[in-house]
Design an enzyme around this catalytic site. Sequence first.
Site, short mmCIF file in Angstrom:
data_model
loop_
_atom_site.label_atom_id
_atom_site.label_comp_id
_atom_site.label_asym_id
_atom_site.label_seq_id
_atom_site.Cartn_x
_atom_site.Cartn_y
_atom_site.Cartn_z
N ARG A 123 0.82 -1.17 -0.07
CA ARG A 123 0.07 -0.07 -0.07
C ARG A 123 0.90 1.29 -0.01
O ARG A 123 0.31 2.22 -0.30
CB ARG A 123 -0.92 -0.05 1.07
CG ARG A 123 -2.36 -0.81 1.06
CD ARG A 123 -2.85 -0.88 2.08
NE ARG A 123 -4.69 -1.44 1.78
CZ ARG A 123 -5.28 -1.50 2.75
NH1 ARG A 123 -5.20 -1.49 3.94
NH2 ARG A 123 -6.57 -2.16 2.25
N GLY B 229 -7.25 -6.87 0.55
CA GLY B 229 -5.94 -7.10 1.51
C GLY B 229 -5.64 -8.51 1.51
O GLY B 229 -4.33 -8.67 1.10
C1 3PG Z 1 -8.53 -1.87 4.91
O1 3PG Z 1 -7.54 -2.36 5.45
O2 3PG Z 1 -9.58 -2.48 4.58
C2 3PG Z 1 -8.38 -0.27 4.82
O3 3PG Z 1 -7.31 0.47 5.21
C3 3PG Z 1 -9.64 0.16 5.62
O4 3PG Z 1 -9.74 -0.18 6.85
P1 3PG Z 1 -10.98 0.00 8.02
O5 3PG Z 1 -11.53 -1.49 7.50
O6 3PG Z 1 -10.37 -0.28 9.16
O7 3PG Z 1 -11.80 1.03 7.76
#
Ligand code: 3PG
Length: 399
Positions: free
Chosen positions: A41, A356
């Site tokens: 990222r 992710g």
């Molecule tokens: C993620 O990792 O999905 C994004 O950075 C958003 O994070 P969050 O789900 O804690 O809002």
Amino acid sequence: MTIRNLDDLLAEGVSGRRVLVRADLNVPLDKQTGDITDDGRIRAVLPTLSALVQAGAKVVVCSHLGRPKGAPDPQFSLRPVAGRLGELLGAPVHFAEDTVGDSAQSTVADLADGQVALLENLRFNKGETSKDEAERGTFADQLAALGDAYVDDAFGAVHRKHASVHDVPARLPHVAGRLVLREVEVLSKLTGAPERPYVVVLGGSKVSDKLAVIEALLPTVDRLLIGGGMCFTFLKAQGHEVGTSLLEEEMVETCRNLLERFAGKIMLPVDVVAADAFAPDAAHDTVPADGIPSHRLGLDIGPETVAGFAAALSQAKTIFWNGPMGVFEMAAFANGTRGVAEAITKTDAFSVVGGGDSAAAVRALGLDESSFGHISTGGGASLEYLEGKTLPGIAALEN
Ligand code: 3PG
Ligand code: MG
């Protein structure tokens, strides 16, 4: 689309101007050492930051990391990220100890043209994630005071109605950064008229997390391949016993309904790797999907399933993949995820990896990132985009 982008801002000239960039630098950290375990990222936002640096802007970067509860919490500090970002940019990144306080204000005031600062974690402030408009607005005022223009390059956070994503752009001239632009271009191909066959592979642990996207995708895809922890709720809906596998009992009826409505489209595992325990060294065997022993739990899809999924993928012209097929962090249960990922790289389809976990799996398994069409930096964000939801961060840029 009426969204202005970084090129429009650069064309106006940014030399000497403070440009506030919302990035998603929410990277995974090693629990023991605090080291960054995957800097994907950070690298993803470099094109935007480098362009601003070259144009002589004073670049003020802000991000969240993890889910701290509205107050400073050292384990979620962005300081290590400032170090890594500096290495990748080839120039030191000035780090502010707070987000909008004295340190942030003086750090920004001291920036020379072409220098970069990173503010401390946005979520150390209650206003960032507050549901109260006024509380968010007050924090957005303070953040906006640190910039003359705003760039949103935090694709992973565009689905959050947070101050830095949704309220700051209402207060400053605003554009989409290179990453947000590319993500939206790619994902809009999938929601528009994807080249067919369009095959989607979904994994991950819970059906309930993915139900909205499953329902939105099924009418539009040619094939939906389901693996990961959530396949067991579907197998149960097919009438199979799943032993001690992950099961969302309350979703079984919903899954049965989907299987009836979209019988020809949904492909489920025909074999699974079933283990005695959720552990890297647990005894395990490949068993048919309708023969999971009552004392065992499925931790991966089996080889026959991988072959079937690979055959379906080999026909595809467009592929979207979200979610691992098994517990890929444990070598014994990584073959399903690896097999599907490799099958995707072998097709000539346009392939998008969303999110992710799947993006991290691609890198952790040592696969070549460039053999995928696009690896999204957004998990929840890419799924909500595909669901056709209005994303607060994108909507804010449209106004
Ligand atoms: C993620 O990792 O999905 C994004 O950075 C958003 O994070 P969050 O789900 O804690 O809002
Ligand atoms: Mg998330």
